[in-house]
Design a protein around this motif. Structure first.
Motif, short mmCIF file in Angstrom:
data_model
loop_
_atom_site.label_atom_id
_atom_site.label_comp_id
_atom_site.label_asym_id
_atom_site.label_seq_id
_atom_site.Cartn_x
_atom_site.Cartn_y
_atom_site.Cartn_z
N ASN A 38 77.82 53.08 67.67
CA ASN A 38 77.38 54.27 66.94
C ASN A 38 76.01 54.68 67.46
OD1 ASN A 38 79.61 54.31 65.21
ND2 ASN A 38 78.62 52.89 63.80
N ILE A 39 75.84 55.96 67.78
CA ILE A 39 74.53 56.47 68.16
C ILE A 39 73.83 56.89 66.87
CG2 ILE A 39 73.29 58.26 69.40
CD1 ILE A 39 75.50 58.24 71.47
N VAL A 54 71.02 52.98 69.56
CA VAL A 54 72.46 52.71 69.50
C VAL A 54 72.70 51.42 68.74
CG1 VAL A 54 74.53 52.33 70.89
CG2 VAL A 54 72.74 53.83 71.75
N ARG A 55 73.68 51.43 67.85
CA ARG A 55 74.10 50.21 67.15
C ARG A 55 75.50 49.84 67.67
NH1 ARG A 55 73.86 50.69 61.14
NH2 ARG A 55 71.69 50.11 61.50
N PHE A 56 75.57 48.67 68.28
CA PHE A 56 76.83 48.18 68.83
C PHE A 56 77.60 47.44 67.75
CE2 PHE A 56 74.11 48.78 72.47
CZ PHE A 56 74.95 49.40 73.35
N LYS A 57 78.91 47.53 67.82
CA LYS A 57 79.77 46.90 66.82
C LYS A 57 80.11 45.46 67.17
CE LYS A 57 81.61 51.23 65.21
NZ LYS A 57 82.79 52.09 65.04
N HIS A 63 73.81 45.85 78.60
CA HIS A 63 73.37 45.73 79.98
C HIS A 63 73.54 47.07 80.68
CE1 HIS A 63 73.01 41.39 79.65
NE2 HIS A 63 74.22 41.35 79.11
N ILE A 64 72.79 47.26 81.75
CA ILE A 64 72.91 48.47 82.55
C ILE A 64 74.31 48.50 83.16
CG2 ILE A 64 72.07 49.67 84.61
CD1 ILE A 64 69.32 48.53 83.98
N GLY A 65 74.96 49.64 83.05
CA GLY A 65 76.31 49.80 83.58
C GLY A 65 77.39 49.67 82.52
N ASP A 66 77.06 49.15 81.35
CA ASP A 66 78.04 49.07 80.27
C ASP A 66 78.41 50.48 79.83
OD1 ASP A 66 77.96 46.33 80.26
OD2 ASP A 66 76.81 46.15 78.41
N ARG A 67 79.65 50.63 79.38
CA ARG A 67 80.09 51.92 78.85
C ARG A 67 80.32 51.77 77.36
NH1 ARG A 67 83.22 50.77 82.76
NH2 ARG A 67 82.62 51.44 84.79
N LEU A 68 80.02 52.84 76.63
CA LEU A 68 80.25 52.80 75.19
C LEU A 68 80.98 54.06 74.75
CD1 LEU A 68 77.85 54.56 73.38
CD2 LEU A 68 76.53 52.89 74.61
N HIS A 69 81.75 53.89 73.68
CA HIS A 69 82.56 54.97 73.13
C HIS A 69 82.01 55.33 71.77
CE1 HIS A 69 86.02 56.52 70.83
NE2 HIS A 69 86.24 57.17 71.95
N ASP A 95 67.47 50.47 71.77
CA ASP A 95 67.12 51.76 72.36
C ASP A 95 67.63 51.76 73.79
OD1 ASP A 95 65.86 52.73 70.10
OD2 ASP A 95 63.92 51.90 70.68
N CYS A 96 68.47 52.73 74.12
CA CYS A 96 69.11 52.76 75.44
C CYS A 96 69.00 54.15 76.05
CB CYS A 96 70.60 52.42 75.32
SG CYS A 96 70.94 50.81 74.65
#
Length: 101
Positions: A38-39, A54-57, A63-69, A95-96
């Protein structure tokens, strides 16, 4: 005349091969693993991308290069803002720097 046609034919084959390789590379990138997130807050839009909280579930560190939906869009992480390691990030919040794919 025939040398000109032969040169154009070789150029056309080279361009088709280049386009084919580039298309397959882009298609392979989109099928990679995507993390759910979630942004929470977008801090700024810059030429290098988006700076957002960003809050990751999941429990993993970004990491750099990760993709998020998030919200039907796919973003790629181009940077993670490093904060004081003594402070713990509440609820997997980071913070990304992001780029929309």
């Amino acid at each position: 005349m025939s040398l000109l046609l032969l040169g154009l034919f070789v150029l056309a084959i080279g361009l088709m091969f280049s386009l084919y390789r580039n298309h397959n590379r882009k298609k392979a990138v989109l099928w990679g693993p995507v993390r759910s997130a979630n942004i929470l807050k977008i801090h700024s839009y810059r030429s290098f991308g988006i700076l957002a909280t960003v809050r990751f579930k999941d429990e993993q560190v970004p990491h750099i290069g990760d993709r998020l939906h998030e919200g039907g869009n796919i973003y790629e992480i181009t940077g993670v803002v490093d904060t004081d390691p003594a402070l713990e990030h509440p609820n997997n919040t980071w913070d990304c720097r992001l780029v929309k794919i």
